[in-house]
Design an enzyme around this catalytic site. Sequence first.
Site, PDB file in Angstrom:
ATOM      1  NE  ARG A 173     -12.534  49.679  -6.527  1.00 55.60           N
ATOM      2  CZ  ARG A 173     -12.071  49.231  -5.379  1.00 55.60           C
ATOM      3  NH1 ARG A 173     -12.889  48.864  -4.418  1.00 55.60           N
ATOM      4  NH2 ARG A 173     -10.788  49.159  -5.171  1.00 55.60           N
ATOM      5  CE1 TYR A 210      -9.195  46.309 -11.021  1.00 56.68           C
ATOM      6  CE2 TYR A 210     -10.726  47.532  -9.641  1.00 56.68           C
ATOM      7  CZ  TYR A 210     -10.028  47.393 -10.825  1.00 56.68           C
ATOM      8  OH  TYR A 210     -10.158  48.343 -11.793  1.00 56.68           O
ATOM      9  CB  CYS A 233     -25.891  33.439 -13.876  1.00 59.07           C
ATOM     10  SG  CYS A 233     -27.615  33.430 -13.384  1.00 59.07           S
TER      11      CYS A 233
END
Length: 442
Positions: free
Chosen positions: A334, A338, A364
Amino acid sequence: MAGEDAARFGGPPCSPEIAAKMPDSRLMTAPTFDGVDLIELAQRFGTPLQVYSAGDIRRRVQSLTRALHGLDALICYAVKANSSHALLKLVAALGAGADIVSGGELERSLRAGIPGERIVFSGVGKTAEEIRTALRAGVGRFNVESADELECLSGVARELGTVACAAVRINPDVDANTHAKISTGRAENKFGVSIDEARSWFAQARDFTHVALNGLHVHIGSQILSLEPFRQALQVVDGFRRELESSGHAISSIDVGGGLGVSYRAAQDSPPDVADYVAVIREALRDFHGRIVLEPGRWLVAEAGILLTRVIRIKQGSERRFLIIDAAMNDLPRPSLYGAWHDIVHVGQASGPVLAYDIVGPVCETGDTFAQARELAECKGGDLLAIKTTGAYSASMASNYNSRPLLAEVMVDGGRHALIRQRQSLDAMIADEVTTLQWISA
Ligand SMILES: *Cc1c(COP(=O)(O)O)cnc(C)c1O
């Protein structure tokens, strides 16, 4: 839910000096969650580790059920929020059905014991094969999102000699005021159809001999923290319902979708009370006497989950202080997806000065960042942290990126705990790959 939060995180308070120096969100004062010691859990199962409180989920299903008292209502848990078998069984045992968006979620729901008639099938890309499997399983309702899908549903139902029960997903063109990537109710989004298009479907409904088009559906987005967008969307839907009924179309169910938000940032988010949310539904649909379907996902499970993670090391960069933890964007996407905020706290006592850390995982990618300049009591390698509100859209979105095995998941329930998913082994992670290629020539 501040009171319930305090109840879940029981145990002795921290020293007054530390409490005075630090706001609550920087310090988890006691290391228990639903009566279970988190330090012991982390030692037993390792980290990163998702922990879900069955008690919290149960209380939420019960409080929603109580709020719906007297209505012909069915709670269909949105499986995509967290599709864990143990969690599905928990909500199924409380009488909930499922809102699914794929054949995989259908299989999971059936295996958890959710009967077909309590399953609603949503989503813009249902394939003919998925529709066939769902019809065979007796799925109670298809939330149809396009004319092509309606044709497809009708064709498959005819082929199976059955009649599919269908609802039109209305795109009410209201702004849910949430993150653009989880907003679904604007005209420019891929979801649902306009009232005009839905009207034309009902006008042709008699031509679809194998589809009973008798429902309306709306879902305007996720993590919605104000009741106003719900009110607006339901007014649009109910206005259309009246119009349809006055032109002779019986509407037997209205599905109000999901989307109710939760607190990711205790100091700032104040989600609506579930009883107030249900009051909005009652008021908007007061003249409707059919079945009301609800599809909560995030609200049922997000705050019931925490992600335990250990500090691997501190890295002092030239400009920023990095706190490198053993959870990463593949475990909890998340923040990278977002830019989402999650409160992050120490498990147990923390002392030392408050410092600002960029909290990052080992993957990475620069996007593998959970927080920037986040204030925490001074950390060192080996410290145990909890990332909060990770019960929804975390494990269900996890991937093997950077060849990191899927994490382990545990359920806690009033002092007991149970492993619900073992940490993926390296063998399991690569098991489906073909190591000796069988080339086939044209
Ligand atoms: C995702 C989704 C839900 C659940 O949304 P939450 O915000 O998790 O409550 C409900 N219905 C549909 C159709 C969805 O796509």
